[in-house]
Design an enzyme around this catalytic site. Structure first.
Site, short mmCIF file in Angstrom:
data_model
loop_
_atom_site.label_atom_id
_atom_site.label_comp_id
_atom_site.label_asym_id
_atom_site.label_seq_id
_atom_site.Cartn_x
_atom_site.Cartn_y
_atom_site.Cartn_z
N GLU A 289 0.82 -1.21 0.00
CA GLU A 289 0.00 0.00 0.00
C GLU A 289 0.86 1.26 0.00
O GLU A 289 0.52 2.25 -0.66
CB GLU A 289 -0.94 0.00 1.20
CG GLU A 289 -2.07 -1.03 1.11
CD GLU A 289 -2.95 -0.83 -0.11
OE1 GLU A 289 -3.05 0.30 -0.62
OE2 GLU A 289 -3.55 -1.83 -0.57
N TYR B 242 -7.21 6.31 3.57
CA TYR B 242 -7.30 5.21 2.62
C TYR B 242 -6.39 4.04 3.02
O TYR B 242 -6.82 2.88 3.03
CB TYR B 242 -6.95 5.65 1.20
CG TYR B 242 -6.64 4.46 0.33
CD1 TYR B 242 -7.68 3.65 -0.16
CD2 TYR B 242 -5.32 4.06 0.08
CE1 TYR B 242 -7.40 2.50 -0.89
CE2 TYR B 242 -5.05 2.91 -0.65
CZ TYR B 242 -6.10 2.14 -1.13
OH TYR B 242 -5.83 0.99 -1.82
N ASP C 217 -10.39 4.18 -3.18
CA ASP C 217 -9.29 4.75 -3.95
C ASP C 217 -9.86 5.39 -5.21
O ASP C 217 -11.08 5.37 -5.45
CB ASP C 217 -8.23 3.69 -4.27
CG ASP C 217 -8.60 2.81 -5.45
OD1 ASP C 217 -9.81 2.64 -5.72
OD2 ASP C 217 -7.70 2.30 -6.13
N CYS D 102 -13.10 0.02 -16.02
CA CYS D 102 -13.70 1.36 -15.92
C CYS D 102 -12.59 2.41 -15.76
O CYS D 102 -12.53 3.15 -14.78
CB CYS D 102 -14.68 1.43 -14.76
SG CYS D 102 -15.77 2.87 -14.80
N CYS E 92 -16.22 -0.49 -21.76
CA CYS E 92 -17.62 -0.72 -21.35
C CYS E 92 -18.20 -2.02 -21.90
O CYS E 92 -19.05 -2.65 -21.26
CB CYS E 92 -18.48 0.47 -21.78
SG CYS E 92 -17.98 2.04 -21.03
N CYS F 263 -17.59 -4.76 -19.43
CA CYS F 263 -17.89 -4.48 -18.02
C CYS F 263 -19.11 -5.25 -17.55
O CYS F 263 -20.14 -5.26 -18.23
CB CYS F 263 -18.12 -2.98 -17.83
SG CYS F 263 -18.50 -2.52 -16.12
N CYS G 127 -25.26 0.45 -15.77
CA CYS G 127 -24.46 1.66 -15.53
C CYS G 127 -25.26 2.91 -15.92
O CYS G 127 -25.67 3.08 -17.07
CB CYS G 127 -23.17 1.59 -16.35
SG CYS G 127 -22.15 3.09 -16.23
#
Length: 279
Positions: free
Chosen positions: A30, A113, A131, A183, A190, A193, A199
């Protein structure tokens, strides 16, 4: 939505080593992944975990070794913050990564975060992970907007918290992966997805965002580039004078300014007329 996203993740997730690592391995990842893409982090993370598999191992390492091993990940102060955090974990938490967000937030370099991500991915505890990829995915699929607001609001936190299913850690990883791979900010895929049929942004005809985009930071000729050039040079040259450094950066006033800021940040030290990575 949960079923579709989790099913997609089950079939398409990347085999990232920190997903099968220790809590410390997750924490290291991280820190490294802040503002740095996965492909650049992978080899550095592997090297770090081989050399410093626990917080205690890292806390006893020389700062100069850390800065050399940090390579070209950028923002080397993250390496020093990670070293400071490792020292605190070693001395105050029995070499174990803290298991509450409150304790994590007290560590150097750990913000909202990062603390949430460690709780979710390392300790498998429900926490709100937001995020840039997750925020963009939800903004499009649920709000019908190309991009989320620049800053997270309490309203956004509340709405996204209500979305978290029982499989909290998997959900966080899945939505992050979907945002990162499908995305995307530019030219989203798309057609592949799992949320394409539901969406809201797509249903509205992909209206352009009214959110003012963050300005992309310039690189060439900036203080950041100069600081990076100095650190890179000192990784392979144990000591360097300002005269030798002037061969890699010809703006003398900017070089002097960056040497002073790197010294102040604890990344380098000055001994008489030479500079070196901090020990």
């Amino acid at each position: 939505m949960h079923r579709e996203v989790l099913a997609w993740f089950d079939e398409n997730q990347r085999d990232l080593p920190w997903r099968k690592s220790t809590a410390w391995g997750v924490m290291v990842s991280e820190f490294m992944l802040q503002q740095t893409p996965v492909n650049r982090v992978l080899p550095i993370w592997n090297e770090w975990m081989n050399r410093w598999p626990t917080p205690k191992d890292l806390s006893s390492a020389k700062k100069s070794d850390l800065l050399k091993a940090w390579g070209r990940l950028g923002y080397p102060r993250r390496a020093l913050r990670l070293h400071e955090a490792a020292t605190i974990i070693t001395t105050q938490h029995d070499n174990q990564v803290p298991k509450t967000e409150a304790e994590l937030r007290k560590l150097p370099g750990v913000g909202e975060y990062t603390a949430a991500a460690i709780m979710d991915f390392a300790h498998k505890e429900k926490s709100l992970v937001l995020d840039v990829n997750i925020r963009r995915l939800f903004a499009r699929a649920l709000d019908g907007q190309e991009f989320p607001p620049l800053h997270i609001t309490n309203t956004e936190r509340q709405a996204r918290t209500e979305l978290i299913p029982e499989e909290a850690s998997t959900w966080a990883a899945a939505t992050m992966e979907l945002g990162a791979l499908i995305c995307t900010a530019v030219k989203p895929k798309c057609e592949t997805c799992p949320l394409s049929n539901s969406c809201l942004w797509r249903a509205k005809g992909y209206p352009p965002s009214q959110t003012q985009k963050k300005k992309v930071q310039k690189w060439h000729g900036t203080d950041r580039q100069c600081r990076g050039a100095i650190i890179d040079y000192l990784r392979t040259h144990p000591k360097a004078t300002e005269s030798s450094l002037s061969k890699i950066w010809d703006n003398s006033s900017q070089l002097e300014k960056c040497l002073a800021s790197l010294t102040k940040d604890g990344l380098i030290t000055r001994s008489r007329k030479s500079y070196a990575l901090s020990d």
